[in-house]
Design a protein around this motif. Structure first.
Motif, mmCIF file in Angstrom:
data_model
loop_
_atom_site.group_PDB
_atom_site.id
_atom_site.type_symbol
_atom_site.label_atom_id
_atom_site.label_comp_id
_atom_site.label_asym_id
_atom_site.label_seq_id
_atom_site.Cartn_x
_atom_site.Cartn_y
_atom_site.Cartn_z
ATOM 1 N N LYS A 16 0.831 -1.205 0.000
ATOM 2 C CA LYS A 16 0.000 0.000 0.000
ATOM 3 C C LYS A 16 0.861 1.249 0.000
ATOM 4 O O LYS A 16 1.892 1.311 0.668
ATOM 5 C CB LYS A 16 -0.896 0.021 1.237
ATOM 6 N N ASP A 17 0.417 2.251 -0.753
ATOM 7 C CA ASP A 17 1.068 3.561 -0.698
ATOM 8 C C ASP A 17 0.866 4.163 0.682
ATOM 9 O O ASP A 17 -0.152 3.919 1.330
ATOM 10 C CB ASP A 17 0.463 4.509 -1.733
ATOM 11 N N PRO A 18 1.795 5.007 1.130
ATOM 12 C CA PRO A 18 1.533 5.783 2.347
ATOM 13 C C PRO A 18 0.364 6.734 2.112
ATOM 14 O O PRO A 18 -0.006 7.028 0.971
ATOM 15 C CB PRO A 18 2.840 6.572 2.559
ATOM 16 N N LYS A 19 -0.236 7.214 3.172
ATOM 17 C CA LYS A 19 -1.312 8.196 3.047
ATOM 18 C C LYS A 19 -0.765 9.454 2.400
ATOM 19 O O LYS A 19 0.329 9.911 2.737
ATOM 20 C CB LYS A 19 -1.906 8.519 4.418
ATOM 21 N N ARG A 20 -1.529 10.014 1.472
ATOM 22 C CA ARG A 20 -1.100 11.195 0.733
ATOM 23 C C ARG A 20 -2.013 12.356 1.082
ATOM 24 O O ARG A 20 -3.228 12.215 1.144
ATOM 25 C CB ARG A 20 -1.139 10.928 -0.775
#
Length: 198
Positions: A16-20
């Protein structure tokens, strides 16, 4: 496994991508977009997520000072949005203030005696949601503000030397907030995915 030691296609569990910070949605359930977008403020430009402060009490004994936690106070949230023509947010937010109980004294002989109240102010705005989403639009974090109401409203500045979009600034006060997350807490063993909630 930390994200820097895994290739995106090497695992059965997708990384998962980090929160943006640019992936977010703001909703006021008291506002219904005439274009059919529901309560979502697609014209929101930035928002402060809820935060709180904890007071402390100090006790001195001989050469020592001891600190004790006190009460929790939730801090205000500020939202910046552009002002579209449809829906006209200047008119919409002004109407929310009127629905909160404010009536300008336009006719002194027939002045209305009503005043603002918390129930009318919170009801006119509706429930406020701040959602942080992933790249597919799924919520990673959903903040719900309880009994939120407008305390500061700025309709923006005008200047012949600027060609930026007109912006509005709204400040909200609320009693408390709850956050629901898509994943469990990593900081506390057995942590859930709902905090500050009942």
């Amino acid at each position: 496994m930390p994200f820097w030691s895994q290739n995106f296609g090497d695992s059965d569990t997708p990384l998962k991508d980090p929160k943006r910070s640019f992936r977010f949605i703001v909703e006021f359930t008291g506002i219904q977009d005439p274009l059919g977008n529901g309560p979502t403020l697609w014209y929101a430009k930035s928002v402060q997520k809820p935060s709180f402060s904890i007071t402390t009490a100090e006790h001195k004994y001989l050469n020592h000072t001891f600190q004790y936690p006190g009460s929790v106070t939730w801090n205000e949230c500020a939202i910046t949005m552009v002002d579209p023509v449809n829906p006209d947010m200047t008119a919409t937010l002004s109407d929310i203030v009127v629905q909160s109980g404010y009536s300008p004294p336009t006719d002194a002989t027939a002045e209305q005696m009503g005043t603002m109240s918390k129930s009318k102010a919170a009801g006119a705005l509706g429930t406020v949601y701040i959602k942080q989403i992933d790249s597919d639009g799924n919520p990673l974090e959903t903040w719900t503000l309880w009994n939120a109401f407008i305390t500061d409203l700025k309709f923006g500045d005008l200047s012949y030397g600027e060609d930026e979009l007109t912006e509005l600034s709204v400040t909200l006060k609320y009693d408390w907030a709850r956050v629901e997350t898509a994943n469990a807490s990593a900081a506390i063993a057995g942590g859930g995915n709902e905090f500050f909630g009942v």
